[in-house]
Design a protein around this motif. Structure first.
Motif, mmCIF file in Angstrom:
data_model
loop_
_atom_site.group_PDB
_atom_site.id
_atom_site.type_symbol
_atom_site.label_atom_id
_atom_site.label_comp_id
_atom_site.label_asym_id
_atom_site.label_seq_id
_atom_site.Cartn_x
_atom_site.Cartn_y
_atom_site.Cartn_z
ATOM 1 N N ILE A 83 11.679 -17.556 -5.213
ATOM 2 C CA ILE A 83 10.456 -17.009 -4.245
ATOM 3 C C ILE A 83 11.388 -16.178 -3.257
ATOM 4 O O ILE A 83 11.376 -17.054 -2.265
ATOM 5 N N GLN A 84 10.452 -15.358 -2.872
ATOM 6 C CA GLN A 84 11.143 -14.552 -1.878
ATOM 7 C C GLN A 84 9.165 -14.293 -0.832
ATOM 8 O O GLN A 84 8.180 -13.940 -1.734
ATOM 9 N N CYS A 85 9.023 -14.750 0.149
ATOM 10 C CA CYS A 85 8.148 -14.440 1.297
ATOM 11 C C CYS A 85 8.561 -13.609 2.310
ATOM 12 O O CYS A 85 8.776 -13.638 3.107
ATOM 13 N N TYR A 112 11.536 -14.334 -10.672
ATOM 14 C CA TYR A 112 11.201 -14.040 -9.462
ATOM 15 C C TYR A 112 10.063 -13.796 -9.203
ATOM 16 O O TYR A 112 8.841 -13.258 -9.758
ATOM 17 N N ILE A 113 9.361 -14.229 -7.936
ATOM 18 C CA ILE A 113 7.953 -14.006 -7.076
ATOM 19 C C ILE A 113 8.161 -13.449 -5.804
ATOM 20 O O ILE A 113 9.321 -14.231 -5.198
ATOM 21 N N LEU A 114 7.690 -12.183 -5.634
ATOM 22 C CA LEU A 114 8.022 -11.550 -4.416
ATOM 23 C C LEU A 114 5.945 -12.478 -4.067
ATOM 24 O O LEU A 114 5.187 -11.738 -4.236
ATOM 25 N N ALA A 115 6.006 -12.598 -2.390
ATOM 26 C CA ALA A 115 4.881 -12.937 -2.324
ATOM 27 C C ALA A 115 4.640 -12.023 -0.968
ATOM 28 O O ALA A 115 5.331 -12.655 -0.285
ATOM 29 N N ALA A 116 3.513 -12.158 -0.521
ATOM 30 C CA ALA A 116 3.962 -11.241 0.776
ATOM 31 C C ALA A 116 1.926 -11.010 1.242
ATOM 32 O O ALA A 116 1.227 -10.674 0.092
ATOM 33 N N ALA A 117 2.459 -10.390 2.083
ATOM 34 C CA ALA A 117 -0.243 -11.232 2.894
ATOM 35 C C ALA A 117 -0.290 -9.434 3.120
ATOM 36 O O ALA A 117 0.122 -8.985 4.153
ATOM 37 N N THR A 118 0.288 -8.730 1.866
ATOM 38 C CA THR A 118 -0.558 -6.885 2.015
ATOM 39 C C THR A 118 -0.928 -7.023 1.001
ATOM 40 O O THR A 118 -0.850 -7.599 -0.392
#
Length: 494
Positions: A83-85, A112-118
């Motif tokens: 998990i990538q933030c 795989y998880i990509l979490a972003a504030a966008t």
């Protein structure tokens, strides 16, 4: 209705206000219920994370053989998730390529998880999917603002939403439930208090901030900004109590879609008001008499009433005092007044008999004067009664509201013109005086085509059915009283 309030919405969640490490904590909290995990490790907090912000092992039922050939359970084995933030306002497709370079192509994770504030573009989704599929990652998810907000607004995550942003949907729903209960309670109380005869009942709305009722003199601006106000109830709306704010005499032309309103308005006085009838009240009454005199001389088809109604919403009612007091013996409703008014929205319309006519398609045309003169009278024909059939004469003498027009095909009323006064005598009743207000001609062919409802009234007055060749003289009239015209008649005789 006017004065509409804004729609209530939920504002966007400001993920960008979180510290990057705090954003990682938020994502880690959200993934707890995403799978059944064996363990979740915050690898990014200690540094040297080899590209992992969070490493998690999904619980699986795997077995292995020891050196002696016996089956053993390896509890820490399971599907590895990476998990990538990224707490960044923008993550471009090229940035996604660079982030995914941290994945070891020889030993890729299971998920795989990509979490972003966008918010991610379609191209970003396509590149994300293409690279991870080529690397052999079995499951992958791209979480942007929309996905994170959706997860946070789930009831199961309300604790997380409150912890990180101080917002609680559960608390909001409980508060809304309390509001709904209050509205329903107020509605039921109003229905019980007003009973079956809701129309024409009265209430007194009082400003919750006022402390001087019933003493108006305590406020120098009470006339402009009243702190309590009598309202006549017209009906109950699903959202509140509809009350009459203004009534005026009006003119309208339904074909041209035009209308006009006469001022001043008709005073709406609470019959339960114990205060004295003032000189100012009498002056208003006299002014309205002049307006009504002008209005009653208009053609009947053009006469209407103008109404402005407002709504006192159930949700705005703070306290309902159903007994009132000996000054205003009606229910008292306490609300927060806005600019001297208890109502939140208003609606304008015309009424013509039982019809209600909306004004959305109408435009204003000036018909009424700015000031109104005293009533004028024409000639007086009061020595001999008008010759009418007994049934028609009886209805006029008994003030039947549906009898306000005379019809003539043989010239018996040719002497009567608008403004003239005539008398109708009856053996058992006092004389009735009428004033002609409007006169016009109607062809029998037009009546049979456009006004068939008049056929019965015309037959009752002329003693036969009207035919297409008839020229029908139509005389509209109103009832008037001797004191209204006596002085004018005496001056004419002199």
């Amino acid at each position: 209705m006017s004065r509409r309030k804004p729609t209530r919405t939920t504002n966007p969640i400001h993920f960008e206000d979180l510290d990057p490490k705090r954003f990682e904590d938020l994502v880690r909290e959200l993934i707890y219920d995403f799978r059944e995990w064996q363990s979740i490790e915050a690898t990014g907090k200690g540094g040297g994370d080899d590209g992992f912000d969070i490493r998690a092992y999904e619980r699986t039922t795997t077995t292995a053989l020891d050196d002696e050939g016996n089956e053993i359970i390896r509890p820490m084995d399971g599907n590895l998730w990476m998990i990538q933030c990224k707490r960044e306002k923008s993550v471009s497709p090229s940035k996604i390529r660079k982030i995914l370079e941290d994945i070891d192509p020889d030993n890729p994770p299971y998920g795989y998880i990509l979490a972003a504030a966008t918010n991610f573009s379609k191209k970003s989704y396509d590149i994300f999917r293409e690279i991870l599929t080529r690397l052999g990652v079995f499951e992958f998810h791209l979480w942007g603002n929309a996905t994170l907000e959706t997860e946070l607004h789930q009831p199961k995550n309300d604790r997380i939403l409150f912890t990180f942003f101080g917002i609680s949907n559960v608390t909001r729903r409980r508060s809304r439930a309390t509001e709904i209960r209050s509205e329903v309670t107020n509605k039921n109380r109003i229905m019980r208090i007003l009973g079956d005869n809701i129309s024409r009942s009265w209430i007194l709305a009082r400003d919750s901030k006022d402390r001087h009722y019933p003493f108006e003199f305590k406020y120098a601006d009470f006339d402009q900004m009243p702190r309590w106000q009598d309202y006549e109830v017209t009906e109950l709306h699903p959202r509140g109590v509809l009350v009459s704010l203004k009534q005026c005499y009006a003119w309208f032309d339904e074909e041209k879609k035009t209308f006009d309103v006469a001022e001043p308005s008709i005073p709406i006085r609470n019959p339960y008001d114990r205060t004295n009838y003032t000189t100012q009240d009498r002056e208003k009454h006299d002014s309205i008499d002049l307006v009504r005199d002008f209005w009653e001389r208009l053609p009947k088809k053009n006469r209407a009433m103008f109404h402005v109604n407002g709504i006192i919403r159930y949700e705005d009612m703070l306290v309902i005092d159903e007994k009132g007091d000996n000054w205003r013996d009606v229910p008292h409703i306490f609300v927060d007044f806005l600019s001297g008014s208890a109502v939140s929205n208003t609606v304008e319309y015309l009424t013509k008999g039982e019809r209600q006519i909306g004004l959305d398609d109408f435009s204003r045309e000036v018909v009424f004067p700015k000031s109104f003169s005293k009533p004028q009278f024409g000639r007086f024909f009061i020595d001999e009664s008008l010759k009418l059939p007994d049934g028609v004469r009886s209805r006029i003498v008994n003030f039947q509201v549906d009898c306000d027009t005379l019809y003539d095909v043989d010239g018996r009323f040719s002497h009567l013109q608008p403004g003239d006064i005539a008398v109708i005598k009856h053996d058992c009743k006092d004389d009735r005086f009428i004033q002609i207000t409007h006169r016009y001609r109607l062809l029998g062919s037009e009546m049979l085509k456009n006004e068939p409802r008049l056929a019965l009234q015309i037959r009752q007055q002329i003693g036969r059915d009207a035919n297409a060749e008839d020229v029908i003289n139509v005389l509209e009239f109103r009832i008037c009283y001797e004191h209204q015209w006596k002085k004018t008649q005496q001056a004419t005789d002199e």
